[in-house]
Design an enzyme around this catalytic site. Structure first.
Site, PDB file in Angstrom:
ATOM      1  N   ASP A 191      35.922 -31.942   7.088  1.00 31.18           N
ATOM      2  CA  ASP A 191      35.371 -30.594   7.176  1.00 31.18           C
ATOM      3  C   ASP A 191      36.488 -29.546   7.197  1.00 31.18           C
ATOM      4  OD1 ASP A 191      33.426 -28.635   7.489  1.00 31.18           O
ATOM      5  OD2 ASP A 191      32.404 -29.669   9.130  1.00 31.18           O
TER       6      ASP A 191
ATOM      7  N   ASP B  46      24.795 -26.316   5.005  1.00 31.24           N
ATOM      8  CA  ASP B  46      24.298 -26.636   6.344  1.00 31.24           C
ATOM      9  C   ASP B  46      22.806 -26.353   6.461  1.00 31.24           C
ATOM     10  OD1 ASP B  46      26.610 -27.599   7.408  1.00 31.24           O
ATOM     11  OD2 ASP B  46      27.212 -25.728   8.368  1.00 31.24           O
TER      12      ASP B  46
HETATM   13  C1  GLA Z   1      30.183 -27.731   9.796  1.00 32.70           C
HETATM   14  C2  GLA Z   1      29.490 -28.754   8.905  1.00 32.70           C
HETATM   15  C3  GLA Z   1      28.363 -29.399   9.654  1.00 32.70           C
HETATM   16  C4  GLA Z   1      28.884 -30.033  10.924  1.00 32.70           C
HETATM   17  C5  GLA Z   1      29.632 -29.014  11.763  1.00 32.70           C
HETATM   18  C6  GLA Z   1      30.327 -29.668  12.934  1.00 32.70           C
HETATM   19  O1  GLA Z   1      29.411 -26.636  10.032  1.00 32.70           O
HETATM   20  O2  GLA Z   1      29.059 -28.154   7.718  1.00 32.70           O
HETATM   21  O3  GLA Z   1      27.713 -30.362   8.849  1.00 32.70           O
HETATM   22  O4  GLA Z   1      29.730 -31.107  10.575  1.00 32.70           O
HETATM   23  O5  GLA Z   1      30.616 -28.339  10.999  1.00 32.70           O
HETATM   24  O6  GLA Z   1      30.999 -28.769  13.724  1.00 32.70           O
END
Ligand code: GLA
Length: 742
Positions: A453, A523
């Site tokens: 990420d 997300d």
């Molecule tokens: C980001 C990702 C999510 C999750 C969060 C964790 O927003 O897109 O899928 O992994 O971080 O903090």
């Protein structure tokens, strides 16, 4: 495929469905001549030559330069702009030769060398073409052949000249967090339309891809010219139309706040900019890009696993007991990979602390991570883990011991976003730290999948202990270092798959996909919102690379309520995952989920490897439909997903015409149903399939007595199928199989 006509001084690149021709005119300008349906290169000869509009203007051929260096009478977006040691800022590049090479796999490469007339600098324009693809891979190599530094103020990958068209409609995607990959189209007028990222990585606001057509192309027909750039940092694509009607699309690393000092003997390689021409509309464009990604870009050739990710179930509240309970449920419904998300390390109980401290939190995992991993493995699943190695919370041991490892200007406050800062990963100490902790993590534990990420844009771009005159190299150094880290980890751990994620679907491009097996598009996991995000994604990137989760019935994003079947169908159009709190699902829901997962596994080879057709011929605002076609064990196979958003005013739905089938073949078509989804299950022309009989929660798949309808490919494509969808957020899944005559 690549030829040089010495007499006419013409270069031609031919693929099965396209020709690309440029030549060297009498003034020595490398002039673009033609790009489109196949032609004989010699027929382009009359197009070669310098022409003047007026004595006030530069010759028009410079508007069609293959590589528009900045110097002399040059006004369009430059592909190369430099500053010499003596302050001169001007280039005069002359053709200095070329070579054509053929690799064992059939790939041909043309390299045209341009050399400055007075200063020791070369630009190598590189064109690659692979058998079976109507695409050209372009990039440039800038070589300092002298003994003084030269500063590159802009070094773009390529400029694509468009033919003369009645109109130039530019299609691209835009978005924001939770709303990525939204399609936009508009006619270009004179001036520039700039698509770019200045956030340090490819971000959700724009994606490095463009398509141009005459304003009339559809999914199924029309000529489309397009390009996708392989750079995961600040990038720029400029679509420029001149007063003389010329359109050129220039793209590469963003020159904003960017400079690169090229030392004596050094080379600068620009990222790949892949361009193509499709005569069969946007659908053909996308299928060409998808196949290219499957065959030549993304590393993993295997089918992607059905994954479970615990983020939306537990957020930061992670512990061994709850994760094991979730893993048991995930295995019951048929997940093949269990991924633990954020929160397993350091003091990470919220997003304000712990990022950077990559040691397992002993309170949450008193018996270590291997207790969970062992359980997951016993349940027959692989194990995956979330990391965000490029960022750090100020409230972390890492930051406390290395406050200078982050990008910052010493005299300025360090702006925080999601309570974090970005590490200077080109600093050898930082790079070593990341490679070491990742190697320890992957080396000491049985981990098969990494979700990488990046939740923070880059600001205050200052690098410590780095020469002042080279500070603007940061944007490039970050990306190169990231690629090197991923390449090193992939080399050390060839069995580990990687997913790219950046605060949702922000870091997805052909550069990142050389290292990533799959990508997280957003997300936003609401099954309806996802349809447009996934559609936009599919214009450029392949379904197998797109991770989609089934989450709760009441979406956490917007409180929309959708059925389990609808949520599954939406997520089954890519690489299926589940992201719900399965501990709160009823036996019945788990049973239905297991049946849907089993269905997905049946059709997975088609979704993850077949040709994708977006069925927009219907042009019905309330319906989305997508179809996949490929070769199965028993002949040609296809699956169809259709989604009704809202039925209004008693409107009936028009028939849906399929695509990609053989008109002369006969096909059986039936609805794939599961128990519990029976009531609103699909009907094929009045024939309703029976629901599944599932005894236990875990099963190899629904045993369905399927009522089948048999039709010719011609009928399915010309007359179409009925859509027995009703109400709000209804969906269906049809399976279509070639019927072989005994
Ligand atoms: C980001 C990702 C999510 C999750 C969060 C964790 O927003 O897109 O899928 O992994 O971080 O903090």
């Amino acid at each position: 495929m690549i030829q040089f006509d010495t007499d006419r001084r013409l270069f031609s690149i031919s693929t099965a469905g396209s020709s690309y021709v440029f030549g060297l005119n009498e003034k020595g300008v490398l002039q673009h001549l033609y790009w489109g349906d196949p032609v004989a290169a010699a027929d382009c000869a009359p197009l070669l030559g310098s022409r003047l509009h007026s004595s006030f203007d530069a010759a028009l051929d410079r508007d069609a330069e293959e590589f528009a260096y900045w110097g002399g009478l040059s006004y369009m977006e430059p592909t190369l702009k430099v500053r010499w040691h003596d302050g001169v800022r001007d280039l005069r590049m002359a053709y200095a030769g070329h070579r054509i090479e053929r690799a064992d796999d059939g790939k041909e490469t043309l390299t045209v060398v341009l050399r400055d007339e007075a200063y020791p600098l070369e630009a190598h324009l590189i064109y690659g073409v692979r058998p079976g693809h109507d695409l050209i891979e372009r990039h440039a190599l800038i070589v300092n052949t002298g003994d003084r530094d030269v500063v590159l103020e802009s070094a773009q990958s390529a400029a694509w000249s468009l033919p003369e068209l009645r109109d130039y409609r530019l299609t691209h995607v835009t978005g924001k967090w939770a709303g990525e990959f939204q399609l936009r189209s508009a006619s270009l007028t004179e001036g520039k339309k700039v698509l770019e990222s200045r956030r340090g990585f490819t971000d959700g606001h724009a994606n490095p891809w463009f398509a141009i057509d005459e304003g009339t192309a559809t999914e199924e027909s029309g000529k489309v010219w397009f390009g996708a750039l392989g750079w995961s940092g600040n990038w720029k694509i400029v679509a420029e139309k001149t007063a003389f009607g010329r359109v050129r699309v220039t793209g590469g690393i963003n020159d904003f706040d960017s400079e690169w000092t090229l030392g004596p003997g050094e080379r600068f390689e620009t990222p790949s900019f892949v361009g193509g021409y499709a005569a069969g509309g946007f659908g053909a464009m996308s299928r060409g890009l998808h196949r290219y990604q499957y065959e030549h870009v993304s590393p993993g050739r295997d089918l992607r696993k059905v994954l479970y990710n615990s983020w939306e179930a537990t957020y930061f509240d992670v512990n061994a007991k709850d994760q094991i309970a979730l893993a048991e449920r995930a295995a019951m419904v048929g997940a093949e990979l269990f991924v633990i998300d954020d929160g397993w390390f350091g003091q990470r109980s919220h997003d304000r602390a712990g990022l950077g401290d990559w040691t397992v939190n002993a309170e949450k995992f008193p018996n270590g991570l291997d207790e969970l991993i062992g359980k997951v493995r016993d349940l027959g699943m692989a194990f995956g883990i979330w990391v965000e190695p490029e960022a750090v919370n100020p409230d972390s041991d890492l930051y406390r011991s290395h406050p200078d490892w982050v990008y910052h200007f010493p005299t300025r406050a360090r702006t925080e976003l999601r309570n974090q800062l970005v590490l200077d990963i080109s600093n050898p100490g930082v790079k070593g730290y990341i490679v070491d902790f990742m190697s320890k993590l992957l080396g000491e534990h049985d981990i098969a999948f990494v979700k990488w990420d990046m939740n923070r844009t880059i600001t205050e771009p200052g690098m410590q202990d780095h020469p002042l005159n080279r500070q603007k190299e940061l944007w490039i150094r970050h990306v190169r270092s990231l690629y090197e880290i991923w390449a090193e980890l992939r080399r050390r751990f060839p069995g580990v798959a990687f997913e790219t994620c950046a605060g949702g679907g922000s870091r997805i491009d052909l550069g990142m996909l050389r290292y990533a097996d799959q990508a997280w598009p957003s997300d936003n996991t609401d099954a309806f919102d996802r349809l447009s995000i996934q559609e936009g994604f599919s214009y450029v990137y392949a379904p197998k690379l797109m991770t989609c989760w089934v989450t709760e019935a009441v979406s956490g994003m917007n409180k929309r309520v959708t059925s389990l079947k609808y949520r599954f169908h939406s997520a089954m159009t890519g690489t299926l995952g589940i992201g719900a709190n399965l501990n709160e699902w009823s036996e019945e829901q788990l049973r239905e989920a297991a049946a849907l997962v089993a269905q997905y596994k049946e059709i997975r080879p088609l979704v993850q490897g077949g040709r994708q057709y977006r069925l927009r011929a219907l042009e019905h605002k309330s319906v989305d439909a997508v179809q996949y076609v490929g070769a199965g064990d028993m002949g040609e196979e296809s699956v169809l997903f259709a989604f009704l958003h809202a039925q209004k005013l008693g409107d009936g739905l028009p028939r849906l015409r399929l695509q990609g089938l053989d008109p002369d073949k006969r096909y059986e078509i039936y609805g794939m149903e599961v128990d519990g989804a029976k009531d609103d299950g699909p009907e094929v022309d009045g024939v309703k399939g029976d629901g599944a009989e599932i005894d236990g929660v875990k099963g190899d798949g629904p045993e369905v007595e399927r009522a089948k309808d048999v039709r010719s490919g011609r009928a399915l494509m010309r007359i179409g199928v009925e859509l027995p969808l009703r109400g709000d957020f209804d969906s269906l899944l049809y399976r279509i199989r070639e019927l072989r005559q005994p």
